[in-house]
Scaffold this motif. Sequence first.
Motif: not given
Length: 455
Positions: A131-152
């Motif tokens: 609910d509160d993701p602040s502080g963590y790295g985020r999972i970036v997915r493409d349009k097909r919901r595939r993981v493409i990278r993590i951004v701090e």
Amino acid sequence: MSLSVIVLAAGQGTRMNSRLPKVLQPLAGRPMLAHVLDTCAALGAGGVHVVIGHGADEVREAFADSEVTWVDQTEQLGTGHAVAQALPGCTDDDIVVVLYGDVPLVRPGTLKQLVAAARADHLAVLTAKLDDPSGYGRIVRDKRRRVIRIVEEKDASESEREISEINTGLIACPVRLLRKWVSQLSANNAQKEYYLTDVIGMAVRDGLNVQATQATSKNETLGINDRRQLAEVEAVLRRRNAEALLDAGVTLIDPARVDVRGTLVCGRDVTVDVNVVFEGEVKLDDNVVIGPNCYIRDSQIEQDSVVHANTLIDSAHIGPRCNIGPFARVRPETYLGSEARIGNFVEVKKSAIGKGSKVSHLTYIGDATIGANTNVGAGTITCNYDGVNKHRTKIGSDAFIGSGVELVAPVEVGDGATIGAGSTITKDAPDGKLTVSRSRQTTIDGWKRPEKKAK
Ligand code: UD1
Ligand code: CA
């Protein structure tokens, strides 16, 4: 293919505001890292490599008995750099799981799923929706919901910060692949660190499908960076311990107000009232009742015994059907036989008290042996210390010690002996007789109270 684990534990933990290295901060009474190493043991990993740096000597010393391989990271240049220090100790054909020393709640079952997802040629990352993701790295997915990278978070754009799926930090990957990617990391980011998280983008670039698995419960992946999070994780552990006790049939008057800092093993129908702290290894046998505000450490209490409110018991063995407290202090190396009674404001240390004996009020029993069915009156003191050495007091069975008696050790009181109230006993008192040592009471006839002279 066998399993290795790398545990990252070199960071200082600046946000804790503490002298202590972060992974040594106590959590449920043990260093945070101990919980992570328990998880490693449950995973059955072949090798456990723990990367340490800040306070390395202290960490090593705290786990002197442990069989892990310590890896030094003298400068903390980031999580990717930390993994790079440990990889030379891993075998190419192994799968490696990377755990963080500050993510201590993750369950072995969750990690097994992560390992299964990695298999021979995948990279698997454990994620969670918060609910509160602040502080963590985020999972970036493409349009097909595939993981493409993590951004701090510090490098994330405003829209990326909206992502609620976070990186727990834990990954599983074949060593061979991880070795290649980690050697290609750069510190070209907001924190000028080598981020382990960048290997996810590299895996995608190399055409691999990154597997994301979710933890069974979101609490498992809580990271501890500051004392608020430490308290939060402590509460989760408290809850977990309480639920395990409830499931095992223990009555907890309030599951939120019992702390288990170690291992508590209970028989059937044990009842624990509020604000009780258990430390170390404690065993409570069937029908034991622990009153409110007690502290019990490294002790066993046998069946049907009752411990009343505000009692402290440390490294003692309490027999069956004993009655202790309220406000009693039972210190190390105390052995109570069955049906013994230790009452209020009584301190017992390094003593054995026999079956059915009673020490009910305001008394100090130290370095003593007391037989069965003896009664020790209120305000009795074993004077066990001469300023240099400790001496023992031996009291037989069926003895009666009157109130306010001082027993100057070394001294013996025989079976069936009676000691008159107010006595100071410096010589052995024989079996079956009355021994008194006090000046005789006299009454002065014709004595007058002094009177105030009229001015
Ligand atoms: C890290 C992750 C973040 C994730 C979060 C989960 C990176 C770059 N970021 O962020 O994506 O959401 O954990 O809790 O990995 N450590 C070392 N050596 C170092 C740096 C760190 O051993 O040089 C250890 C720390 O002691 C700690 C762990 O690695 O146990 C994580 O480091 P920390 O600085 O807490 O990373 P976060 O900012 O929490
Ligand atoms: Ca962290």
